[in-house]
Design a protein around this motif. Structure first.
Motif, PDB file in Angstrom:
ATOM      1  N   ARG A  24       0.830  -1.216   0.000  1.00  0.00           N
ATOM      2  CA  ARG A  24       0.000   0.000   0.000  1.00  0.00           C
ATOM      3  C   ARG A  24       0.862   1.262   0.000  1.00  0.00           C
ATOM      4  O   ARG A  24       0.529   2.246  -0.664  1.00  0.00           O
ATOM      5  N   LEU A  27       1.956   1.780  -3.492  1.00  0.00           N
ATOM      6  CA  LEU A  27       0.850   2.289  -4.304  1.00  0.00           C
ATOM      7  C   LEU A  27       0.634   3.782  -4.072  1.00  0.00           C
ATOM      8  O   LEU A  27       0.388   4.540  -5.013  1.00  0.00           O
ATOM      9  N   CYS A  53      -3.058  -7.991  -2.981  1.00  0.00           N
ATOM     10  CA  CYS A  53      -3.031  -6.553  -3.238  1.00  0.00           C
ATOM     11  C   CYS A  53      -2.194  -6.231  -4.475  1.00  0.00           C
ATOM     12  O   CYS A  53      -2.554  -5.376  -5.283  1.00  0.00           O
ATOM     13  N   ASN A  57      -3.890  -4.570  -7.926  1.00  0.00           N
ATOM     14  CA  ASN A  57      -3.527  -3.191  -8.252  1.00  0.00           C
ATOM     15  C   ASN A  57      -2.466  -3.056  -9.331  1.00  0.00           C
ATOM     16  O   ASN A  57      -1.987  -1.954  -9.594  1.00  0.00           O
TER      17      ASN A  57
END
Length: 101
Positions: A24, A27, A53, A57
């Motif tokens: 994350r 990202l 994830c 993504n």
């Protein structure tokens, strides 16, 4: 329009896995810097949530098994096609856990 690739390299002990939080963070950096592609390279493996994830993504994950292939000349585009795989089945992961703890 983006500005190329954003790469994050992680290394660590074989017992440690890349967490969802680290994906994350990458990202967020991809959005902040406007990068076209995010690549997360690691000398260890990814946790289950991190692996999901990555795939959801479009992050290219190069874990310890793929790192050796990439180092030996396999194109990053070829590794992108197997993104989110190659960390072994349940039996392989159990043997690895028994070996490394």
């Amino acid at each position: 329009m983006g500005h190329g690739d954003l790469t994050n390299a992680e290394w660590g002990h074989p017992k440690r896995k890349i967490s969802n939080c680290e994906v994350r963070n990458l990202l967020g950096s991809q959005v902040h810097f406007g990068a076209d592609v995010a690549i997360l390279v690691s000398t260890t493996y990814f946790s289950g949530p991190a692996e999901r994830c990555v795939v959801q993504n479009g992050v290219i994950a190069v874990h310890r098994e793929h790192l050796g292939l990439w180092n030996n000349g396999v194109a990053l585009s070829a590794l992108a096609s197997v993104n989110g795989s190659g960390q072994g089945d349940r039996q392989h992961r159990a043997r690895r856990k028994k070996t490394y703890g």
